[in-house]
Design a protein around this motif. Sequence first.
Motif, PDB file in Angstrom:
ATOM      1  N   GLY A  65      18.710  16.644  35.435  1.00 29.92           N
ATOM      2  CA  GLY A  65      17.481  17.089  34.777  1.00 29.92           C
ATOM      3  C   GLY A  65      17.533  18.564  34.417  1.00 29.92           C
ATOM      4  N   LEU A  66      18.127  19.360  35.277  1.00 32.56           N
ATOM      5  CA  LEU A  66      18.187  20.805  35.056  1.00 32.56           C
ATOM      6  C   LEU A  66      19.189  21.164  33.954  1.00 32.56           C
ATOM      7  CD1 LEU A  66      16.638  23.086  36.437  1.00 32.56           C
ATOM      8  CD2 LEU A  66      18.683  23.560  37.777  1.00 32.56           C
ATOM      9  N   VAL A  67      20.368  20.568  33.989  1.00 32.50           N
ATOM     10  CA  VAL A  67      21.368  20.844  32.943  1.00 32.50           C
ATOM     11  C   VAL A  67      20.921  20.203  31.626  1.00 32.50           C
ATOM     12  CG1 VAL A  67      23.770  20.528  32.230  1.00 32.50           C
ATOM     13  CG2 VAL A  67      23.251  21.064  34.621  1.00 32.50           C
ATOM     14  N   GLY A  68      20.406  18.982  31.699  1.00 32.62           N
ATOM     15  CA  GLY A  68      19.884  18.310  30.510  1.00 32.62           C
ATOM     16  C   GLY A  68      20.916  17.473  29.786  1.00 32.62           C
ATOM     17  N   PRO A  69      20.470  16.336  29.192  1.00 32.54           N
ATOM     18  CA  PRO A  69      21.407  15.401  28.562  1.00 32.54           C
ATOM     19  C   PRO A  69      21.762  15.734  27.113  1.00 32.54           C
ATOM     20  CG  PRO A  69      19.217  14.477  28.503  1.00 32.54           C
ATOM     21  CD  PRO A  69      19.099  15.799  29.227  1.00 32.54           C
ATOM     22  N   SER A  70      21.051  16.693  26.494  1.00 32.45           N
ATOM     23  CA  SER A  70      21.282  16.902  25.056  1.00 32.45           C
ATOM     24  C   SER A  70      21.698  18.320  24.696  1.00 32.45           C
ATOM     25  CB  SER A  70      20.031  16.517  24.253  1.00 32.45           C
ATOM     26  OG  SER A  70      19.010  17.471  24.321  1.00 32.45           O
ATOM     27  N   GLU A  71      22.662  18.419  23.802  1.00 34.71           N
ATOM     28  CA  GLU A  71      23.010  19.692  23.158  1.00 34.71           C
ATOM     29  C   GLU A  71      23.179  19.402  21.669  1.00 34.71           C
ATOM     30  OE1 GLU A  71      23.101  22.767  24.362  1.00 34.71           O
ATOM     31  OE2 GLU A  71      22.971  22.288  26.490  1.00 34.71           O
ATOM     32  N   THR A  72      22.728  20.342  20.848  1.00 40.05           N
ATOM     33  CA  THR A  72      22.851  20.180  19.401  1.00 40.05           C
ATOM     34  C   THR A  72      23.756  21.276  18.857  1.00 40.05           C
ATOM     35  OG1 THR A  72      20.665  19.168  19.299  1.00 40.05           O
ATOM     36  CG2 THR A  72      21.560  20.013  17.238  1.00 40.05           C
ATOM     37  N   ILE A  73      24.822  20.875  18.203  1.00 38.83           N
ATOM     38  CA  ILE A  73      25.886  21.791  17.785  1.00 38.83           C
ATOM     39  C   ILE A  73      25.930  21.836  16.259  1.00 38.83           C
ATOM     40  CG2 ILE A  73      28.407  22.109  17.859  1.00 38.83           C
ATOM     41  CD1 ILE A  73      27.953  20.246  20.555  1.00 38.83           C
ATOM     42  N   PRO A  74      25.991  23.025  15.677  1.00 34.14           N
ATOM     43  CA  PRO A  74      26.058  23.079  14.213  1.00 34.14           C
ATOM     44  C   PRO A  74      27.390  22.540  13.693  1.00 34.14           C
ATOM     45  CG  PRO A  74      26.352  25.280  15.142  1.00 34.14           C
ATOM     46  CD  PRO A  74      26.019  24.369  16.286  1.00 34.14           C
ATOM     47  N   ILE A  75      27.348  21.952  12.514  1.00 35.42           N
ATOM     48  CA  ILE A  75      28.573  21.573  11.799  1.00 35.42           C
ATOM     49  C   ILE A  75      28.765  22.572  10.656  1.00 35.42           C
ATOM     50  CG2 ILE A  75      29.744  19.792  10.435  1.00 35.42           C
ATOM     51  CD1 ILE A  75      28.001  17.710  11.905  1.00 35.42           C
ATOM     52  N   ILE A  76      29.923  23.245  10.662  1.00 36.25           N
ATOM     53  CA  ILE A  76      30.233  24.253   9.644  1.00 36.25           C
ATOM     54  C   ILE A  76      31.556  23.860   8.998  1.00 36.25           C
ATOM     55  CG2 ILE A  76      30.646  26.709   9.226  1.00 36.25           C
ATOM     56  CD1 ILE A  76      29.188  27.364  11.826  1.00 36.25           C
ATOM     57  N   GLU A  77      31.531  23.620   7.708  1.00 37.32           N
ATOM     58  CA  GLU A  77      32.739  23.235   6.969  1.00 37.32           C
ATOM     59  C   GLU A  77      33.492  22.084   7.652  1.00 37.32           C
ATOM     60  OE1 GLU A  77      34.963  26.795   6.256  1.00 37.32           O
ATOM     61  OE2 GLU A  77      33.356  27.714   5.091  1.00 37.32           O
ATOM     62  N   ASN A  78      32.735  21.026   7.976  1.00 35.51           N
ATOM     63  CA  ASN A  78      33.282  19.795   8.572  1.00 35.51           C
ATOM     64  C   ASN A  78      33.943  20.018   9.944  1.00 35.51           C
ATOM     65  OD1 ASN A  78      35.709  17.231   7.992  1.00 35.51           O
ATOM     66  ND2 ASN A  78      33.541  16.878   8.284  1.00 35.51           N
ATOM     67  N   ASN A  79      33.553  21.094  10.623  1.00 33.22           N
ATOM     68  CA  ASN A  79      34.005  21.354  11.990  1.00 33.22           C
ATOM     69  C   ASN A  79      32.812  21.707  12.874  1.00 33.22           C
ATOM     70  OD1 ASN A  79      36.921  21.323  12.564  1.00 33.22           O
ATOM     71  ND2 ASN A  79      37.028  22.636  10.746  1.00 33.22           N
ATOM     72  N   PRO A  80      32.907  21.464  14.183  1.00 32.21           N
ATOM     73  CA  PRO A  80      31.824  21.928  15.053  1.00 32.21           C
ATOM     74  C   PRO A  80      31.822  23.464  15.088  1.00 32.21           C
ATOM     75  CG  PRO A  80      33.630  21.073  16.376  1.00 32.21           C
ATOM     76  CD  PRO A  80      33.973  20.797  14.948  1.00 32.21           C
ATOM     77  N   GLY A  81      30.646  24.062  15.031  1.00 31.18           N
ATOM     78  CA  GLY A  81      30.532  25.524  14.991  1.00 31.18           C
ATOM     79  C   GLY A  81      30.648  26.172  16.355  1.00 31.18           C
ATOM     80  N   LEU A  82      31.568  25.665  17.172  1.00 29.46           N
ATOM     81  CA  LEU A  82      31.794  26.235  18.507  1.00 29.46           C
ATOM     82  C   LEU A  82      32.536  27.562  18.373  1.00 29.46           C
ATOM     83  CD1 LEU A  82      33.174  22.915  20.062  1.00 29.46           C
ATOM     84  CD2 LEU A  82      30.902  23.870  20.505  1.00 29.46           C
ATOM     85  N   SER A  83      32.342  28.460  19.345  1.00 32.04           N
ATOM     86  CA  SER A  83      33.163  29.670  19.386  1.00 32.04           C
ATOM     87  C   SER A  83      34.509  29.321  20.027  1.00 32.04           C
ATOM     88  CB  SER A  83      32.454  30.756  20.187  1.00 32.04           C
ATOM     89  OG  SER A  83      32.431  30.398  21.555  1.00 32.04           O
ATOM     90  N   THR A  84      35.420  30.282  20.021  1.00 32.67           N
ATOM     91  CA  THR A  84      36.790  30.048  20.519  1.00 32.67           C
ATOM     92  C   THR A  84      36.817  29.390  21.893  1.00 32.67           C
ATOM     93  OG1 THR A  84      37.328  32.109  19.395  1.00 32.67           O
ATOM     94  CG2 THR A  84      39.027  31.192  20.862  1.00 32.67           C
ATOM     95  N   TRP A  85      35.918  29.839  22.799  1.00 36.93           N
ATOM     96  CA  TRP A  85      35.985  29.353  24.178  1.00 36.93           C
ATOM     97  C   TRP A  85      34.955  28.301  24.521  1.00 36.93           C
ATOM     98  CZ3 TRP A  85      40.522  30.454  25.510  1.00 36.93           C
ATOM     99  CH2 TRP A  85      41.104  31.670  25.165  1.00 36.93           C
TER     100      TRP A  85
END
Lengths: 135, 135, 135
Positions: free
Chosen positions: B90-110
Motif C-alpha cells: 500500500g505504501l509503495v503503491g501498485p502504479s507508476e506512469t512513465i512517459p513515452i518519448i520517441e517510442n522509448n520509455p522516458g527513464l533516466s540512465t539509472w
Amino acid sequence: MQKIITLSTDRRNGLYDITSEVVSLIKTSKVQTGIASVYARGSTCAIMIQENWDQSVQNDVVTLLNKMIPSGIWEHDHQDNNGDAHLKAGLVGPSETIPIIENNPGLSTWQNIFFCEFDGPRQRREIVVSIIADN
Amino acid sequence: MQKIITLSTDRRNGLYDITSEVVSLIKTSKVQTGIASVYARGSTCAIMIQENWDQSVQNDVVTLLNKMIPSGIWEHDHQDNNGDAHLKAGLVGPSETIPIIENNPGLSTWQNIFFCEFDGPRQRREIVVSIIADN
Amino acid sequence: MQKIITLSTDRRNGLYDITSEVVSLIKTSKVQTGIASVYARGSTCAIMIQENWDQSVQNDVVTLLNKMIPSGIWEHDHQDNNGDAHLKAGLVGPSETIPIIENNPGLSTWQNIFFCEFDGPRQRREIVVSIIADN
C-alpha cells in the motif's frame, strides 16, 4: 469521461472504500481498454490500493502511519496543528492509475480502491476519476 | 495497447527488473509520444522505479521496508500472517506512469522499473502495461 | 503534448514548486479535459503533491524522510554514498497523474506540485509533463 466522486468522512484518520463508485463510472463510460486515473483533491488525504477482506488491513494502515508520522512534532503544527496529516498525504500520494480491461477495472481479487482521510471528519471530500481510452 | 506481463518470484521479499519487457511492449505499440501505465495486480506487491547498477539498492529497499514495517505485529496477522506485506504494498503503491518519448520509455540512465514482491514466492504474478498515445 | 521542464537545485534535500510551469503547459495544450502525467527523470529525485502555504510543510517532509531513512547505513553507500537518496526517491515515487478540468489542473486550493531533490545540488534536473486528452 471525467467525474467527481464526493464523500463525507467521520474520523480523523480512516480509509473509505470507493471501488464501487469507480466501477460504476467505468461502466457508464463504455471504455473497453484504457486507464482510470483516480485523484484525491486535498493536501491532507490520499488514494491507496489495499485489501478489503475485512477492516483489519485498514486499521493497520492507520496504526502504521501514526507510528511512522506522530502528530504534534512538526514545524507546520504551529500553523494548523495538522503537520502529520500533510506528511501522510504526501507519502501515500493523491493519485493511482488503474488499467481498464474489458470495461472493468483491472484490479486483482483482493485489491480495492480507498480514499484515505488524514484530517477528518470532513463534510465534503472530492475524488476526480478520469477515464482515458486506449486508442 | 494493453498487455499483461507475468513472472514468478522466488523469495518472500524481492525486487524484479521488468524494464526490458516494458520497453518491448512500447516498441510493439509503435507509439511515439504518450504514457505507459504499469500496474501490479495484487495487494501484497507493488511497482517501484529504482536504480539497477547492481543489487545493492534493491537489497536496501527490502532492508528499509522490513525495518519500517516489521512482520508479526499487525491486526491482519491473525487472519493471514502477512499484514506487513499488505502495508508495504500500500505504501509503495501498485502504479507508476512513465512517459513515452520517441517510442522509448522516458527513464533516466539509472531508472529501471521493478516489480516488488512482498509475499512470495509466487508461481504467477501479473503486471498490466497500458500504453496511451498523446493525440 | 509533451514537454520537459528543467531546473537546477541548490541543496542536498529540498522541495521545489513546479506548479506554475505545469499550469502553463496545460494552457498551451488547450486540452479541456484529461490528465497531466508529471515524471521526475532521476533515481534520486521524486514528485510530491503537497501544501505550499509557506515553507513549513516542505521542511517537515525533509525532516521526516531524514528520520525514516538516515544516511550512511546502506549497502549502496559503499558505491556512491547516496543510498538514502535512492530509497527516498523510490518511496515517494517519480510519477503523479493530475486531472485536467476545464483547461486547468484539478488541484485543490492547497495542493501544489513539487519536485523533490534528494541528492543535490544539481545543475540540471528534468521533469517530463505528458498531457493526454480525454476523447
